[in-house]
Scaffold this active site. Structure first.
Site, PDB file in Angstrom:
ATOM      1  N   ASP A   1       0.601  -7.467   1.230  1.00 51.59           N
ATOM      2  CA  ASP A   1       0.962  -6.232   1.613  1.00 51.59           C
ATOM      3  C   ASP A   1       2.425  -6.573   1.403  1.00 51.59           C
ATOM      4  O   ASP A   1       3.322  -5.063   2.508  1.00 51.59           O
ATOM      5  CB  ASP A   1       0.320  -5.564   2.230  1.00 51.59           C
ATOM      6  CG  ASP A   1       0.028  -4.058   3.223  1.00 51.59           C
ATOM      7  OD1 ASP A   1      -0.050  -3.772   1.832  1.00 51.59           O
ATOM      8  OD2 ASP A   1       0.190  -3.973   3.796  1.00 51.59           O
TER       9      ASP A   1
ATOM     10  N   HIS B   1       1.057  -1.249   0.393  1.00 55.68           N
ATOM     11  CA  HIS B   1      -0.262   0.105  -0.215  1.00 55.68           C
ATOM     12  C   HIS B   1       0.953   1.734   0.093  1.00 55.68           C
ATOM     13  O   HIS B   1       0.014   1.533  -0.046  1.00 55.68           O
ATOM     14  CB  HIS B   1      -0.790   0.353   1.294  1.00 55.68           C
ATOM     15  CG  HIS B   1      -0.006   0.556   2.362  1.00 55.68           C
ATOM     16  ND1 HIS B   1       0.069  -0.976   3.367  1.00 55.68           N
ATOM     17  CD2 HIS B   1       0.240   1.568   3.513  1.00 55.68           C
ATOM     18  CE1 HIS B   1       0.463  -0.590   4.162  1.00 55.68           C
ATOM     19  NE2 HIS B   1       1.079   1.339   4.244  1.00 55.68           N
TER      20      HIS B   1
ATOM     21  N   SER C   1       4.437   2.683   7.809  1.00 59.20           N
ATOM     22  CA  SER C   1       4.520   1.426   6.671  1.00 59.20           C
ATOM     23  C   SER C   1       5.553   0.901   6.171  1.00 59.20           C
ATOM     24  O   SER C   1       6.349   2.003   5.486  1.00 59.20           O
ATOM     25  CB  SER C   1       3.048   2.065   6.528  1.00 59.20           C
ATOM     26  OG  SER C   1       1.930   1.799   7.410  1.00 59.20           O
TER      27      SER C   1
END
Length: 464
Positions: free
Chosen positions: A239, A208, A318
């Site tokens: 992911d 993402h 992230s």
């Protein structure tokens, strides 16, 4: 007589007349220069012009000296009155008078008493000043000059010594391998974190972070330098994404074993939360195999059997590494839980989740090798929670010749445990299956009717 001689009585020897100033005081005012005549005598004069002067007796005796003719040359009667006076009369120095001595100012002189006294005085002042300064320093150190702040210094504790195995030592060793990733897309510029997986420039991050990009990205290293990068491949469901930096000789991280983690193990989360690069936060592993479902509206659905930690993680973390106490990467920080409503900015509340590194490493190797990653499946579909006591998830469909069918599972069976992990929700089964690599053999505990049974299932890769 006007010739300068005076006549004596009979029988006296004539003597030359003395000039004025030669021991006989002059009588009356002096004659005018060059007149040749004597002044008129006054009424009080004792000598008379008409008769010879009285005999004054012999002149007084004088000390031997220069000839009176030379000392009295100015009064010489034979001198031409019109001649200039060129005779120099030496000055007479009174007896017993010495000339004042003259001292050469440039000549070296002997030190005076004042100089001799100044040297020990200055030496004493310097010694006193030095002694006072040293005394004050020793007094301050000894606490005699005032209040001493703090206790006596002691050896720092082990955690403050920054040994290689300390948290500070771990951070110092790992941070050079952590990067900040910036990606431009139609919606603007997104920013996340990543870490170097190989010396030739492969970087692991979240899918993402690079989703929606045109295949280009830029990487900012720990030292502030930057380099261009390209997206090698992505796996939306796990992911995980891999990008390649145009730089060699990089320092890759050391990989750990996420299956060896235990609840309570110390961990560090590293990355660029809220665009604050090179940030390190610490916490512990608060749970393992925390299954969850995530995704953006209209985007892929992602399933996690994640490592849960209470290390502070925020937007921008992230894709960054989760590191164990030995400095080995054990997870990829991916998502956080928050209490805000949909569409609002979420912040850290002490619940963060990371993809286990064993899973992320496997997906990365497949992406580098083939450009995509395989998805692990069990060959069955779940329909909902199982009925009755004991929980579990019910199988709604079983693919013929699939892993579940080959293991003897049938529609209606209730899966209670997978590899020892309890099943309470369909997400649990999907997330735990995705955690394993294709070909892994897992034990399954299930209930058929009222009977409990066990079987072994060899997981496979999805056909697509």
């Amino acid at each position: 007589m006007t010739d300068g001689w005076e006549w004596r009585r009979d029988g006296e020897t004539p003597a030359p007349a003395r000039a004025a100033g030669a021991g006989v005081p002059p009588v009356g005012p002096p004659a005018a220069p060059g007149s040749g005549t004597a002044p008129e005598p006054s009424a009080g004069d004792t000598a008379s012009v008409a008769g010879p002067p009285a005999y004054a007796g012999p002149p007084p005796a004088t000390a031997p000296g220069p000839s009176p003719w030379w000392s009295d040359a100015l009064g010489d009667p034979w001198r031409d009155p019109a001649a200039p006076a060129a005779v120099v009369v030496p000055s007479v120095v009174p007896a017993g008078t010495e000339p004042e001595p003259v001292t050469d100012p440039d000549a070296p002189g002997r030190p005076t008493l004042r100089h001799l006294l100044l040297i020990p005085v200055i030496t004493a002042l310097l010694a006193g000043t030095l002694g006072g300064a040293l005394g004050y320093a020793f007094a301050v150190r000894g606490g005699a000059a005032g209040t001493v702040l703090g206790a006596q210094a002691a050896d720092p504790p082990a955690l403050a010594q920054r040994k290689p195995e300390s948290l500070a030592g771990v951070a110092e060793r790992v941070l050079p391998s952590v990067v900040t990733i910036r990606v431009s897309s139609l919606g603007g510029t997104s920013e996340g974190s990543g870490f170097i997986a190989s010396a030739d420039g492969h970087v692991i991050t979240n899918d993402h972070v690079v989703a929606g990009s045109n295949g280009k990205a830029s990487v900012v290293f720990n030292d502030g330098s930057s380099a261009a990068a390209t997206v090698v491949g992505q796996d939306p469901e796990s992911d995980i994404a891999v990008i390649k930096v145009n730089r060699t000789g990089l320092r890759p991280v050391e990989f750990g074993d996420s299956d060896a983690l235990a609840v309570g193990d110390p961990v560090l989360a590293m990355g660029s939360p809220l665009s604050l690069a090179n940030t390190v936060t610490a916490g512990i592993v608060s749970a393992l195999d925390r299954t969850m479902q995530a995704g953006e509206p209209g985007g892929p659905v992602r399933y996690y059997a994640a490592i849960q930690t209470d290390a502070a993680v925020n937007h921008g973390n992230s894709g960054g590494p989760l590191v164990d106490g030995a400095g080995r990467v054990v997870g990829v920080n991916s998502t956080i839980k928050s209490l805000v409503a949909e569409g609002q900015e979420a912040g850290n509340i002490g619940l963060a989740f990371a993809i286990p590194i064993n899973q992320a490493k496997r997906v990365t190797q497949e992406i580098i090798g083939t450009g995509k990653a395989r998805r692990t499946v069990i060959g069955a579909q779940v329909g909902g929670p199982g009925a009755g006591a004991g929980g579990g998830v019910r199988l709604a469909a079983v693919e013929p010749s699939g892993p579940a069918a080959e293991a003897g599972l049938k529609v209606g069976d209730v899966i209670l445990k997978l590899d020892g992990r309890p099943m309470t929700d369909p997400i649990d089964l999907i997330a735990l299956v995705r955690k394993f690599a294709p070909g892994s053999v897992v034990t399954v505990e299930f209930r058929r009717g009222t009977a409990r049974r066990n079987t072994s299932v060899t997981l496979a890769a999805d056909a697509k």
